[in-house]
Design a protein around this motif. Structure first.
Motif, mmCIF file in Angstrom:
data_model
loop_
_atom_site.group_PDB
_atom_site.id
_atom_site.type_symbol
_atom_site.label_atom_id
_atom_site.label_comp_id
_atom_site.label_asym_id
_atom_site.label_seq_id
_atom_site.Cartn_x
_atom_site.Cartn_y
_atom_site.Cartn_z
ATOM 1 N N UNK A 234 0.840 -1.193 0.000
ATOM 2 C CA UNK A 234 0.000 0.000 0.000
ATOM 3 C C UNK A 234 0.877 1.245 0.000
ATOM 4 N N UNK A 235 0.378 2.334 -0.613
ATOM 5 C CA UNK A 235 1.181 3.564 -0.674
ATOM 6 C C UNK A 235 1.498 4.108 0.712
ATOM 7 N N UNK A 241 5.911 2.531 -1.380
ATOM 8 C CA UNK A 241 4.931 1.470 -1.126
ATOM 9 C C UNK A 241 5.511 0.509 -0.101
ATOM 10 N N UNK A 242 4.643 0.057 0.798
ATOM 11 C CA UNK A 242 5.082 -0.826 1.878
ATOM 12 C C UNK A 242 4.261 -2.110 1.861
ATOM 13 N N UNK A 259 9.784 -1.856 2.261
ATOM 14 C CA UNK A 259 9.324 -0.635 1.588
ATOM 15 C C UNK A 259 10.018 -0.494 0.236
ATOM 16 N N UNK A 260 9.232 -0.182 -0.785
ATOM 17 C CA UNK A 260 9.783 0.251 -2.075
ATOM 18 C C UNK A 260 9.924 1.765 -2.007
ATOM 19 N N UNK A 261 11.148 2.234 -2.092
ATOM 20 C CA UNK A 261 11.400 3.656 -1.905
ATOM 21 C C UNK A 261 10.871 4.478 -3.083
ATOM 22 N N UNK A 311 -3.763 -0.348 -3.718
ATOM 23 C CA UNK A 311 -2.505 -0.995 -3.369
ATOM 24 C C UNK A 311 -2.001 -1.797 -4.552
ATOM 25 N N UNK A 312 -1.115 -2.737 -4.264
ATOM 26 C CA UNK A 312 -0.529 -3.596 -5.294
ATOM 27 C C UNK A 312 -0.511 -5.035 -4.793
ATOM 28 N N UNK A 313 -0.889 -5.951 -5.675
ATOM 29 C CA UNK A 313 -0.807 -7.382 -5.389
ATOM 30 C C UNK A 313 0.437 -7.932 -6.085
ATOM 31 N N UNK A 314 1.372 -8.475 -5.319
ATOM 32 C CA UNK A 314 2.602 -9.057 -5.880
ATOM 33 C C UNK A 314 2.577 -10.566 -5.672
ATOM 34 N N UNK A 315 2.931 -11.312 -6.743
ATOM 35 C CA UNK A 315 2.901 -12.773 -6.712
ATOM 36 C C UNK A 315 4.234 -13.316 -7.222
ATOM 37 N N UNK A 316 5.250 -13.366 -6.368
ATOM 38 C CA UNK A 316 6.559 -13.899 -6.799
ATOM 39 C C UNK A 316 6.604 -15.421 -6.692
#
Length: 532
Positions: A234-235, A241-242, A259-261, A311-316
């Motif tokens: 989420x921002x 984004x964290x 966190x993505x800076x 937000x963002x959904x990440x699926x690695x």
């Protein structure tokens, strides 16, 4: 279809040169009938390789299945090789070198009488058995190449046109099997993702905790995608984004809170509402987080609805797992859109439910204030008036006690009215609300609600230093009461109208209970006072 044929050695004259080998048409028909009755893709492809070698008299056969995105071999079915020879051959051919690479780059039938002497033959593993004659044809479905079928070492010396025809028929059957299998797998994937989206929507609309909602989305997406982890970012207030929640197959330690800076290339795409597809998280320069070394292929999908980024959904996936296919990317992107809408709907429903609770509490508070408190106050005034008109000692004492009880009840009801007006899920900001929160927390352990009385305008008179000290004293007194046996009632009184010994204003806290001390006597009343 143009066929590439190397210069042939003389001495072979078609079918007659096979020394009277039986006609192959009946065998081919039988093989096609048998292949058509098998629904298992792996068994069908293996039987195609076996039939190719049996019908052409080849010593070795192989069928390579191509990755449609990267033109590399992902599966290899063989015949004629022993287990030891397969082990010595090692890895799968990459599909880009030697005669196999020629078939991938230029999918036309290829014959070679002596592959060992052909300058185009390279990249053969050291443990691979030696081969001479070679014949390969592409496996096509509607002009799309799904793989290649190869045979090698014709026992009679070389392959002919009839062998090529047989192999093309079998390759066509292999193409049908692969095409049907991929269509079936795509349909199954669509069905699973649709069911998963429906399950997420149902779960979100029946839960009220926002953290729970994000965890449900992350976990369901991880299972559907076959990912090593499902995370929600989420921002942040700083523009980054964290990761706020994570669902993993293994230990999730160190993931939540990453966190993505601001300024990261991948963040620019995500904030712009664009999905990000990564082949290798550990080496992609766009990835800057310290947890990227744990993963390989990844998808990062914006959760947005109505132009708003939730937000963002990440699926690695893991390092050794395959990249996501175009179908998986498309289905996951749709899932993210549905999940974002479900999150918005769930949040709206949660807000409506909270609003309904607040409205109901306001109604109860108004009823208590307008009806109960006013009636109690009127009854108190009537009793006080009666006591003054009939000054009988016995009656006067009873009426005085009744007036005191009514006054105490009015204070209790007013405290309840104030508590009803506090948002239940939020930390109170007023001093009165903080006192009620402390006593309410003790009620969970005691099994009953302590009685709380306020005298004076405590919110206006009690400042932060005195409030902090008073709350600490209240916590200590309640904890001491919890440890005593036989406690069934606790009275808490906060009075902001007392005077300090120096003559200034002060606040006093009195906590009394009906328990028994260790010596059997009533415990002392806790009294705490501080200047304002």
């Amino acid at each position: 279809m143009t066929e590439r044929v190397t210069k042939r050695k003389s001495g072979r004259g078609g079918e007659a040169a096979r020394g009277g080998s039986p006609p192959r048409l009946p065998g081919l028909l039988e093989a096609l009938i048998a292949l058509g009755s098998d629904l298992d893709q792996h068994a069908t492809l293996q039987r195609i390789v076996d039939a190719a070698t049996a019908l052409t008299g080849a010593r070795y056969g192989a069928l390579g299945v191509l990755d449609p995105e990267r033109d590399r071999i992902t599966e290899l079915y063989t015949t004629g090789l022993t287990a030891e020879e397969r082990r010595r051959a090692g890895r799968l051919p990459d599909g880009h070198h030697g005669v196999i690479g020629l078939l991938v780059d230029d999918p036309r039938p290829l014959r070679c009488e002596d592959v060992s002497a052909d300058p185009r033959a390279c990249g053969v593993p050291p443990g691979h058995p030696p081969m001479r004659s070679f014949l390969g044809v592409p496996i096509r479905v509607h002009e799309k190449v799904f793989g290649n079928l190869y045979i090698a070492d014709d026992r009679s010396g070389r392959f002919d046109e009839t062998d090529t025809g047989v192999l093309r028929v079998l390759a066509a059957q292999a193409g049908i099997a692969l095409g049907n299998a991929r269509l079936y797998e795509t349909a199954r994937q669509r069905e699973r993702w649709i069911e998963g989206s429906a399950a997420v929507t149902t779960a979100l609309l029946t839960r009220t905790d926002p953290t729970d909602a994000l965890r449900i989305v992350a976990e369901q997406a991880r299972v559907l995608a076959g990912a090593a982890a499902g995370v929600i970012l989420q921002p942040t207030a700083e523009g980054g984004m964290e990761i706020v929640t994570a669902s993993t197959r293994d230990d999730p330690a160190g993931i939540v809170g990453t966190v993505i800076e601001p300024g990261s290339p991948v963040l620019v795409q995500l904030l712009g509402g664009q999905p990000v597809f990564i082949d290798d998280s550990a080496s992609d320069p766009r990835m800057t987080t310290p947890v990227r070394s744990r993963f390989g292929p990844s998808m990062m999908l914006p959760l947005q609805s109505g132009g708003r980024l939730i937000g963002t959904l990440a699926l690695p996936r893991g390092h050794d797992e395959p990249p996501y296919s175009p179908v998986e990317r498309m289905l996951a992107t749709r899932f993210a859109s549905h999940a974002a809408l479900a999150l918005v709907l769930a949040d709206a429903q949660h807000n409506r439910e909270r609003l309904a609770v607040y409205e109901d509490r306001d109604r109860i508070a108004r009823d208590l204030h307008d009806l109960v408190v006013q009636r109690l106050f009127a009854t108190e005034m009537m009793l006080e008036s009666t006591r003054r008109r009939a000054p009988v000692p016995e009656t006067d004492e009873l009426l005085a006690r009744a007036v005191d009880e009514l006054d105490s009840t009015i204070q209790e009801v007013r405290t309840t009215i104030f508590a009803l007006q506090q948002p239940p899920a939020e930390v109170p900001t007023t001093f009165r609300g903080r006192v009620l929160r402390e006593s309410g927390g003790a009620a969970a352990v005691l099994g009953f609600q302590p009685s709380v009385h306020f005298t004076g305008a405590v919110d206006a008179l009690v400042g932060e230093p005195a409030a902090t000290d008073l709350l600490a004293a209240l916590r200590g007194a309640l904890a001491a009461a919890q440890r005593r046996a036989g406690v069934s009632a606790i009275d808490v009184e906060v009075d902001a109208t007392v005077r300090a010994p120096t003559g200034g204003a002060a606040v006093r806290l009195v906590v009394a209970d009906d328990g028994r001390a260790e010596n059997g006597e009533r415990p002392p009343t806790v009294t705490w006072q501080a200047p304002l």
